[in-house]
Write a protein that holds these residues in place. Structure first.
Motif, PDB file in Angstrom:
ATOM      1  N   SER A 167       0.786  -1.116   0.104  1.00 15.83           N
ATOM      2  CA  SER A 167       0.079   0.017  -0.200  1.00 15.83           C
ATOM      3  C   SER A 167       0.755   1.207  -0.039  1.00 15.83           C
ATOM      4  O   SER A 167       0.279   2.090  -0.606  1.00 15.83           O
ATOM      5  N   SER A 168       1.963   1.161   0.431  1.00 14.74           N
ATOM      6  CA  SER A 168       2.946   2.255   0.659  1.00 14.74           C
ATOM      7  C   SER A 168       3.375   2.591  -1.084  1.00 14.74           C
ATOM      8  O   SER A 168       3.446   4.079  -1.346  1.00 14.74           O
ATOM      9  N   GLY A 169       3.659   1.702  -1.806  1.00  9.71           N
ATOM     10  CA  GLY A 169       3.639   2.096  -3.368  1.00  9.71           C
ATOM     11  C   GLY A 169       2.696   2.532  -3.634  1.00  9.71           C
ATOM     12  O   GLY A 169       2.681   3.357  -4.491  1.00  9.71           O
ATOM     13  N   LEU A 170       1.437   1.999  -3.534  1.00 11.80           N
ATOM     14  CA  LEU A 170       0.349   2.445  -4.100  1.00 11.80           C
ATOM     15  C   LEU A 170       0.026   3.949  -3.656  1.00 11.80           C
ATOM     16  O   LEU A 170      -0.552   4.719  -4.660  1.00 11.80           O
ATOM     17  N   GLN A 171       0.304   4.247  -2.341  1.00 11.51           N
ATOM     18  CA  GLN A 171       0.087   5.455  -1.999  1.00 11.51           C
ATOM     19  C   GLN A 171       0.762   6.610  -2.464  1.00 11.51           C
ATOM     20  O   GLN A 171       0.178   7.844  -2.614  1.00 11.51           O
ATOM     21  N   ARG A 172       1.980   6.382  -3.146  1.00 15.32           N
ATOM     22  CA  ARG A 172       2.570   7.342  -3.827  1.00 15.32           C
ATOM     23  C   ARG A 172       1.742   7.785  -5.095  1.00 15.32           C
ATOM     24  O   ARG A 172       2.007   9.139  -5.367  1.00 15.32           O
ATOM     25  N   ASP A 173       1.277   7.177  -5.578  1.00 20.36           N
ATOM     26  CA  ASP A 173       0.552   7.125  -7.044  1.00 20.36           C
ATOM     27  C   ASP A 173      -0.914   7.337  -6.890  1.00 20.36           C
ATOM     28  O   ASP A 173      -1.284   7.874  -8.029  1.00 20.36           O
ATOM     29  N   PHE A 174      -1.601   6.961  -5.992  1.00 11.70           N
ATOM     30  CA  PHE A 174      -3.113   7.014  -5.879  1.00 11.70           C
ATOM     31  C   PHE A 174      -3.412   7.567  -4.803  1.00 11.70           C
ATOM     32  O   PHE A 174      -3.042   7.341  -3.666  1.00 11.70           O
ATOM     33  N   GLU A 175      -4.817   7.948  -4.784  1.00 11.85           N
ATOM     34  CA  GLU A 175      -5.712   8.158  -3.612  1.00 11.85           C
ATOM     35  C   GLU A 175      -6.321   6.884  -3.360  1.00 11.85           C
ATOM     36  O   GLU A 175      -6.747   6.295  -4.176  1.00 11.85           O
ATOM     37  N   LEU A 176      -6.241   6.255  -2.057  1.00  5.05           N
ATOM     38  CA  LEU A 176      -6.728   4.926  -1.872  1.00  5.05           C
ATOM     39  C   LEU A 176      -8.011   5.112  -1.022  1.00  5.05           C
ATOM     40  O   LEU A 176      -8.004   5.987   0.062  1.00  5.05           O
ATOM     41  N   SER A 177      -9.119   4.572  -1.441  1.00  7.96           N
ATOM     42  CA  SER A 177     -10.292   4.225  -0.495  1.00  7.96           C
ATOM     43  C   SER A 177     -10.794   2.941  -0.358  1.00  7.96           C
ATOM     44  O   SER A 177     -10.818   2.127  -1.267  1.00  7.96           O
ATOM     45  N   LEU A 178     -10.798   2.736   0.977  1.00  6.93           N
ATOM     46  CA  LEU A 178     -10.942   0.936   1.505  1.00  6.93           C
ATOM     47  C   LEU A 178     -12.356   0.855   1.943  1.00  6.93           C
ATOM     48  O   LEU A 178     -12.597   1.773   3.120  1.00  6.93           O
ATOM     49  N   ASN A 179     -13.204  -0.105   1.616  1.00  3.38           N
ATOM     50  CA  ASN A 179     -14.482  -0.270   2.179  1.00  3.38           C
ATOM     51  C   ASN A 179     -14.553  -1.672   2.804  1.00  3.38           C
ATOM     52  O   ASN A 179     -14.013  -2.604   1.516  1.00  3.38           O
ATOM     53  N   GLY A 180     -15.316  -2.255   3.197  1.00  2.00           N
ATOM     54  CA  GLY A 180     -15.682  -3.635   3.362  1.00  2.00           C
ATOM     55  C   GLY A 180     -14.823  -3.942   4.882  1.00  2.00           C
ATOM     56  O   GLY A 180     -14.401  -3.394   5.794  1.00  2.00           O
ATOM     57  N   SER A 181     -14.647  -5.450   4.906  1.00  2.00           N
ATOM     58  CA  SER A 181     -14.075  -6.074   5.815  1.00  2.00           C
ATOM     59  C   SER A 181     -12.952  -7.018   5.579  1.00  2.00           C
ATOM     60  O   SER A 181     -12.800  -6.980   4.232  1.00  2.00           O
ATOM     61  N   ALA A 182     -12.311  -7.791   6.290  1.00  2.68           N
ATOM     62  CA  ALA A 182     -10.994  -8.535   5.850  1.00  2.68           C
ATOM     63  C   ALA A 182     -11.603  -9.583   4.944  1.00  2.68           C
ATOM     64  O   ALA A 182     -10.686 -10.228   4.118  1.00  2.68           O
ATOM     65  N   ASP A 185     -14.193  -9.285   2.952  1.00  2.00           N
ATOM     66  CA  ASP A 185     -14.960  -8.774   1.726  1.00  2.00           C
ATOM     67  C   ASP A 185     -14.787  -7.527   1.494  1.00  2.00           C
ATOM     68  O   ASP A 185     -15.297  -6.681   2.225  1.00  2.00           O
ATOM     69  N   TRP A 186     -13.689  -6.890   0.815  1.00  4.16           N
ATOM     70  CA  TRP A 186     -13.283  -5.576   0.870  1.00  4.16           C
ATOM     71  C   TRP A 186     -13.240  -5.181  -0.674  1.00  4.16           C
ATOM     72  O   TRP A 186     -13.218  -5.974  -1.574  1.00  4.16           O
ATOM     73  N   LYS A 187     -13.354  -3.844  -0.702  1.00  6.21           N
ATOM     74  CA  LYS A 187     -13.015  -3.003  -1.997  1.00  6.21           C
ATOM     75  C   LYS A 187     -12.384  -2.049  -2.017  1.00  6.21           C
ATOM     76  O   LYS A 187     -12.296  -1.085  -0.942  1.00  6.21           O
ATOM     77  N   LEU A 188     -11.325  -1.811  -2.860  1.00  5.47           N
ATOM     78  CA  LEU A 188     -10.061  -0.912  -2.862  1.00  5.47           C
ATOM     79  C   LEU A 188     -10.436  -0.049  -3.795  1.00  5.47           C
ATOM     80  O   LEU A 188     -10.059  -0.668  -4.913  1.00  5.47           O
ATOM     81  N   THR A 189     -10.645   1.460  -3.861  1.00  7.58           N
ATOM     82  CA  THR A 189     -10.599   2.262  -4.960  1.00  7.58           C
ATOM     83  C   THR A 189      -9.427   3.001  -5.139  1.00  7.58           C
ATOM     84  O   THR A 189      -9.154   3.731  -4.136  1.00  7.58           O
ATOM     85  N   LEU A 190      -8.624   3.122  -6.194  1.00  6.33           N
ATOM     86  CA  LEU A 190      -7.518   3.852  -6.457  1.00  6.33           C
ATOM     87  C   LEU A 190      -7.701   4.896  -7.590  1.00  6.33           C
ATOM     88  O   LEU A 190      -8.365   4.603  -8.644  1.00  6.33           O
ATOM     89  N   ILE A 191      -7.486   6.271  -7.242  1.00  8.21           N
ATOM     90  CA  ILE A 191      -7.831   7.217  -8.161  1.00  8.21           C
ATOM     91  C   ILE A 191      -6.336   7.922  -8.371  1.00  8.21           C
ATOM     92  O   ILE A 191      -5.445   8.212  -7.271  1.00  8.21           O
ATOM     93  N   PRO A 192      -5.728   8.011  -9.419  1.00 12.03           N
ATOM     94  CA  PRO A 192      -4.674   8.161  -9.894  1.00 12.03           C
ATOM     95  C   PRO A 192      -4.152   9.599  -9.145  1.00 12.03           C
ATOM     96  O   PRO A 192      -5.028  10.600  -9.368  1.00 12.03           O
ATOM     97  N   ARG A 193      -2.848   9.782  -8.635  1.00 13.56           N
ATOM     98  CA  ARG A 193      -2.242  11.242  -8.564  1.00 13.56           C
ATOM     99  C   ARG A 193      -1.407  11.635  -9.665  1.00 13.56           C
ATOM    100  O   ARG A 193      -1.025  12.698  -9.724  1.00 13.56           O
ATOM    101  N   SER A 194      -0.511  10.635 -10.108  1.00 12.62           N
ATOM    102  CA  SER A 194       0.628  11.123 -11.027  1.00 12.62           C
ATOM    103  C   SER A 194      -0.134  11.305 -12.422  1.00 12.62           C
ATOM    104  O   SER A 194      -0.940  10.792 -12.824  1.00 12.62           O
ATOM    105  N   LEU A 195       0.759  12.323 -13.000  1.00 12.22           N
ATOM    106  CA  LEU A 195       0.339  12.800 -14.343  1.00 12.22           C
ATOM    107  C   LEU A 195       0.498  11.498 -15.166  1.00 12.22           C
ATOM    108  O   LEU A 195      -0.700  11.527 -16.092  1.00 12.22           O
ATOM    109  N   LEU A 196       1.208  10.750 -15.236  1.00  9.85           N
ATOM    110  CA  LEU A 196       1.367   9.715 -16.386  1.00  9.85           C
ATOM    111  C   LEU A 196       0.396   8.547 -16.155  1.00  9.85           C
ATOM    112  O   LEU A 196      -0.415   8.390 -17.081  1.00  9.85           O
ATOM    113  N   LEU A 197      -0.141   8.303 -14.819  1.00  8.21           N
ATOM    114  CA  LEU A 197      -1.285   7.558 -14.470  1.00  8.21           C
ATOM    115  C   LEU A 197      -2.749   8.086 -14.792  1.00  8.21           C
ATOM    116  O   LEU A 197      -3.501   7.402 -15.392  1.00  8.21           O
TER     117      LEU A 197
END
Length: 192
Positions: free
Chosen positions: A112-127, A129-141
């Motif tokens: 998740s530390s690698g992902l947090q560099r490049d994305f806004e992370l939003s986690l819902n659910g439980s261990a 049954d979970w859903k993680l949403t990634l919204i890009p931060r970096s221009l390339l992504l």
């Protein structure tokens, strides 16, 4: 009814990114099957490919495409290699595809530390049954993706890539297991 809703709400909040990272980083090796559906705006039906994968915490990812054509890929810290008649050949690493594969490895390994560099992370659910949403931060992504949705339980079950051009990819990991160690062939493929 209201008290029950508060109870569920606090349970859902109890599962956080660190716990998800820890959970996904636990298995040493994961084996499974995958189905990938690539939806292109220009085509009425998705392009579907199937195969198997081996994820090793220590070595990286073997992505073994079986249909519609047979092609083997190895993704690790050094980059992406494709197997041909002469063995594993490294692919050029400065492309959106290379970035996508680095991201994919981070997701499956629970980095998740690698992902947090490049994305806004939003986690819902439980261990379980979970859903993680990634919204890009970096221009390339941001040029490639609008959003990435990842869902799972003990392991990742699906990854959905929503691209800026309107295309999308749905990747389903089926029959994943962390109970089997690397075979001699897999060790050899990672070592080459």
């Amino acid at each position: 009814m209201f008290v029950m809703a508060i109870g569920f709400s606090s349970l859902a909040q109890a599962f956080d990114l660190q716990q998800l990272s820890d959970q996904l980083a636990k298995p040493e090796v994961i084996h499974g099957n995958f189905t990938q559906e690539k939806y292109l705006r220009a085509l009425p039906n998705p392009l579907t490919s199937k195969g198997t994968f081996v994820l090793s915490k220590q070595h990286g990812l073997l992505w073994l495409l079986k249909t519609p054509l047979q092609q083997d890929y190895r993704i690790n810290a050094k980059g992406i290699a494709r197997r041909d008649a002469n063995g594993w050949q490294m692919l050029p690493g400065k492309s959106a595809g290379a970035e996508q594969n680095r991201l994919f490895l981070s997701v499956l390994q629970g980095d998740s530390s690698g992902l947090q560099r490049d994305f806004e992370l939003s986690l819902n659910g439980s261990a379980q049954d979970w859903k993680l949403t990634l919204i890009p931060r970096s221009l390339l992504l941001k040029q490639v993706f609008n959003q990435i949705n990842i869902a799972g339980g003990d392991l990742v079950h699906s990854i959905e890539l929503l691209e800026t051009q309107g295309d999308s990819t749905m990747l389903r990991m089926q029959d994943s297991t962390s109970a089997q160690p690397l075979s001699d062939t897999e060790k050899h493929d990672f070592a080459e």
